[in-house]
Scaffold this motif. Structure first.
Motif, PDB file in Angstrom:
ATOM      1  N   THR A 125     -59.073  28.034  36.485  1.00 39.26           N
ATOM      2  CA  THR A 125     -60.193  27.209  36.023  1.00 39.26           C
ATOM      3  C   THR A 125     -60.037  25.808  36.597  1.00 39.26           C
ATOM      4  O   THR A 125     -59.439  24.942  35.984  1.00 39.26           O
ATOM      5  N   ASN A 126     -60.536  25.631  37.788  1.00 38.27           N
ATOM      6  CA  ASN A 126     -60.461  24.288  38.367  1.00 38.27           C
ATOM      7  C   ASN A 126     -61.684  23.461  38.002  1.00 38.27           C
ATOM      8  O   ASN A 126     -61.831  22.318  38.419  1.00 38.27           O
ATOM      9  N   GLY A 127     -62.581  24.062  37.199  1.00 42.73           N
ATOM     10  CA  GLY A 127     -63.742  23.312  36.739  1.00 42.73           C
ATOM     11  C   GLY A 127     -64.855  23.226  37.754  1.00 42.73           C
ATOM     12  O   GLY A 127     -65.950  22.805  37.431  1.00 42.73           O
ATOM     13  N   GLN A 128     -64.598  23.620  38.979  1.00 42.91           N
ATOM     14  CA  GLN A 128     -65.593  23.512  40.051  1.00 42.91           C
ATOM     15  C   GLN A 128     -65.805  24.885  40.677  1.00 42.91           C
ATOM     16  O   GLN A 128     -64.867  25.656  40.796  1.00 42.91           O
ATOM     17  N   GLY A 129     -67.041  25.162  41.054  1.00 36.81           N
ATOM     18  CA  GLY A 129     -67.319  26.339  41.861  1.00 36.81           C
ATOM     19  C   GLY A 129     -67.023  27.645  41.150  1.00 36.81           C
ATOM     20  O   GLY A 129     -66.969  27.713  39.928  1.00 36.81           O
ATOM     21  N   SER A 130     -66.825  28.703  41.938  1.00 36.17           N
ATOM     22  CA  SER A 130     -66.621  30.034  41.402  1.00 36.17           C
ATOM     23  C   SER A 130     -65.215  30.186  40.853  1.00 36.17           C
ATOM     24  O   SER A 130     -64.272  29.612  41.388  1.00 36.17           O
ATOM     25  N   PRO A 131     -65.062  30.986  39.789  1.00 34.15           N
ATOM     26  CA  PRO A 131     -63.713  31.269  39.295  1.00 34.15           C
ATOM     27  C   PRO A 131     -62.959  32.157  40.294  1.00 34.15           C
ATOM     28  O   PRO A 131     -63.562  32.799  41.142  1.00 34.15           O
ATOM     29  N   ALA A 132     -61.653  32.158  40.180  1.00 28.36           N
ATOM     30  CA  ALA A 132     -60.814  33.013  41.024  1.00 28.36           C
ATOM     31  C   ALA A 132     -59.760  33.655  40.140  1.00 28.36           C
ATOM     32  O   ALA A 132     -59.349  33.093  39.122  1.00 28.36           O
ATOM     33  N   ALA A 133     -59.321  34.857  40.538  1.00 34.04           N
ATOM     34  CA  ALA A 133     -58.292  35.550  39.772  1.00 34.04           C
ATOM     35  C   ALA A 133     -56.979  34.784  39.876  1.00 34.04           C
ATOM     36  O   ALA A 133     -56.671  34.195  40.912  1.00 34.04           O
TER      37      ALA A 133
ATOM     38  N   THR B 167     -51.224  26.324  38.135  1.00 36.25           N
ATOM     39  CA  THR B 167     -52.585  25.767  38.120  1.00 36.25           C
ATOM     40  C   THR B 167     -53.211  26.046  36.750  1.00 36.25           C
ATOM     41  O   THR B 167     -52.754  26.943  36.049  1.00 36.25           O
ATOM     42  N   PRO B 168     -54.256  25.307  36.369  1.00 31.68           N
ATOM     43  CA  PRO B 168     -54.912  25.585  35.084  1.00 31.68           C
ATOM     44  C   PRO B 168     -55.505  26.997  35.075  1.00 31.68           C
ATOM     45  O   PRO B 168     -56.179  27.390  36.043  1.00 31.68           O
ATOM     46  N   VAL B 169     -55.232  27.723  34.013  1.00 27.02           N
ATOM     47  CA  VAL B 169     -55.702  29.110  33.925  1.00 27.02           C
ATOM     48  C   VAL B 169     -56.311  29.348  32.552  1.00 27.02           C
ATOM     49  O   VAL B 169     -56.079  28.600  31.614  1.00 27.02           O
ATOM     50  N   GLU B 170     -57.061  30.449  32.470  1.00 31.13           N
ATOM     51  CA  GLU B 170     -57.762  30.778  31.233  1.00 31.13           C
ATOM     52  C   GLU B 170     -57.850  32.295  31.116  1.00 31.13           C
ATOM     53  O   GLU B 170     -58.120  32.982  32.105  1.00 31.13           O
ATOM     54  N   LEU B 171     -57.620  32.794  29.894  1.00 32.35           N
ATOM     55  CA  LEU B 171     -57.833  34.216  29.637  1.00 32.35           C
ATOM     56  C   LEU B 171     -59.305  34.435  29.328  1.00 32.35           C
ATOM     57  O   LEU B 171     -59.894  33.695  28.545  1.00 32.35           O
ATOM     58  N   THR B 172     -59.884  35.467  29.937  1.00 40.38           N
ATOM     59  CA  THR B 172     -61.308  35.700  29.710  1.00 40.38           C
ATOM     60  C   THR B 172     -61.619  37.178  29.869  1.00 40.38           C
ATOM     61  O   THR B 172     -60.851  37.940  30.445  1.00 40.38           O
TER      62      THR B 172
END
Ligand SMILES: [Zn+2]
Length: 301
Positions: A48-56, A100-105
């Motif tokens: 979750t970089n806050g910009q653009g598309s998410p990435a795995a 890097t900042p990450v998020e469970l989703t």
């Protein structure tokens, strides 16, 4: 050849023959270059970089601070990828030390936005983790079953039973029914407002795929079909299916909706579907779904 559906074609070598090679597996697990795909209670990890598309988010083993059910997914250019299910942890964020900042989703939230090969890897990890979670015990004798062959087999721990249980996926048929210029779409109450989609249902034991298509359509809408032709398939680990896509020709047109299954089913003109804009009155199915693909391919005919 058609473009693969979402969640298919991960570019992964599944290295089936390596799964029995315990020494190779141990080396890969210890290799700092190996990558781990965390799964927590059917959620996947994304950056979750806050910009653009998410990435795995694919982590190194040291970035996950706990043990978990580990499954060899395969290799990409020699780099091993493992799913690691840490669902037993109550506070998942505290078990991760990602750089890097990450998020469970939920993969369904971000699937269409991910690079195709990443979406496929996350789907695979989620699907096989789900299978392990629900097959901790032997279905024959009820004793614990333990993981073998890199997570592609669970064997009953009672030597007298020793039944082998293999990962399974539930076949479901999904079909675009048309009568030439119109196609049959239905809607379930729980779907987003206005969403209509192709009919679908699970294949039953002792039934061919073509029979399952015809049975589901007549059960849900009263429409009789023939000319059932295969289109393509899609892994759909939400939670444990493979969707087998078909086109089918309607022989009758009088719809009788089974209200226990569907809220509505209607014929839609090709011209309407080509020109509509999504709204709460009518919207197409999710962009990552084979349902959408079946409709769009029919519209192009
Ligand atoms: Zn057993």
């Amino acid at each position: 050849m058609r473009e693969p559906n979402f969640y298919a074609a991960g570019g992964l070598d599944r290295v089936g023959r390596r799964r029995k090679d315990a020494a190779w597996l141990a080396e890969r697990l210890a290799d700092p270059a190996s990558r781990f795909v965390p799964v927590w209670r059917s959620q996947n990890l994304v950056m979750t970089n806050g910009q653009g598309s998410p990435a795995a988010a694919f982590l190194a083993r040291h970035e996950i601070l706990c043990e978990g059910e580990t499954v060899l997914l395969g290799t990409v250019e020699g780099c091993a990828y493992f799913a690691l299910d840490f669902s037993h942890v109550e506070m998942p964020r505290e078990a991760l030390r990602a750089a890097t900042p990450v998020e469970l989703t939920d993969l369904r939230r971000v699937g269409p936005l991910l690079a195709r090969h990443e979406g496929s890897l996350l789907a695979y990890a989620r699907g096989i983790a789900y299978w392990h979670q629900r097959h901790r015990f032997c279905g024959v004798c009820g004793r614990p079953a333990s993981s073998e062959e890199g997570g592609h087999l669970r064997r009953c721990t009672d030597p007298a039973c020793a039944t082998q249980h293999f990962p399974r996926t539930d076949p479901a048929v999904i079909m675009l029914v048309h009568d030439g210029e119109r196609c049959l779409l239905g809607r379930q109450r729980v779907w987003p407002a206005g969403m209509h989609s192709t009919l679908a249902g699970f294949v039953e034991p002792g039934e061919s795929l073509e029979e399952a298509v015809a049975r589901e359509v007549v059960e849900e809408t009263g429409i009789v079909v023939d000319q059932v032709t295969y289109h393509s398939s899609q892994p759909w680990p939400f939670p444990a299916s493979i969707m087998l896509g078909f086109h089918a020709r309607a022989r009758t047109t009088d719809i009788q909706v089974d209200q226990s299954e569907l809220e509505d089913a209607r014929w839609f003109e090709r011209a309407f579907l080509r020109s509509h804009e999504d709204s709460d009155d009518f919207r197409m199915p999710r962009r990552d779904s084979i349902a959408r693909r079946l409709i769009e391919d029919w519209l192009r005919r």
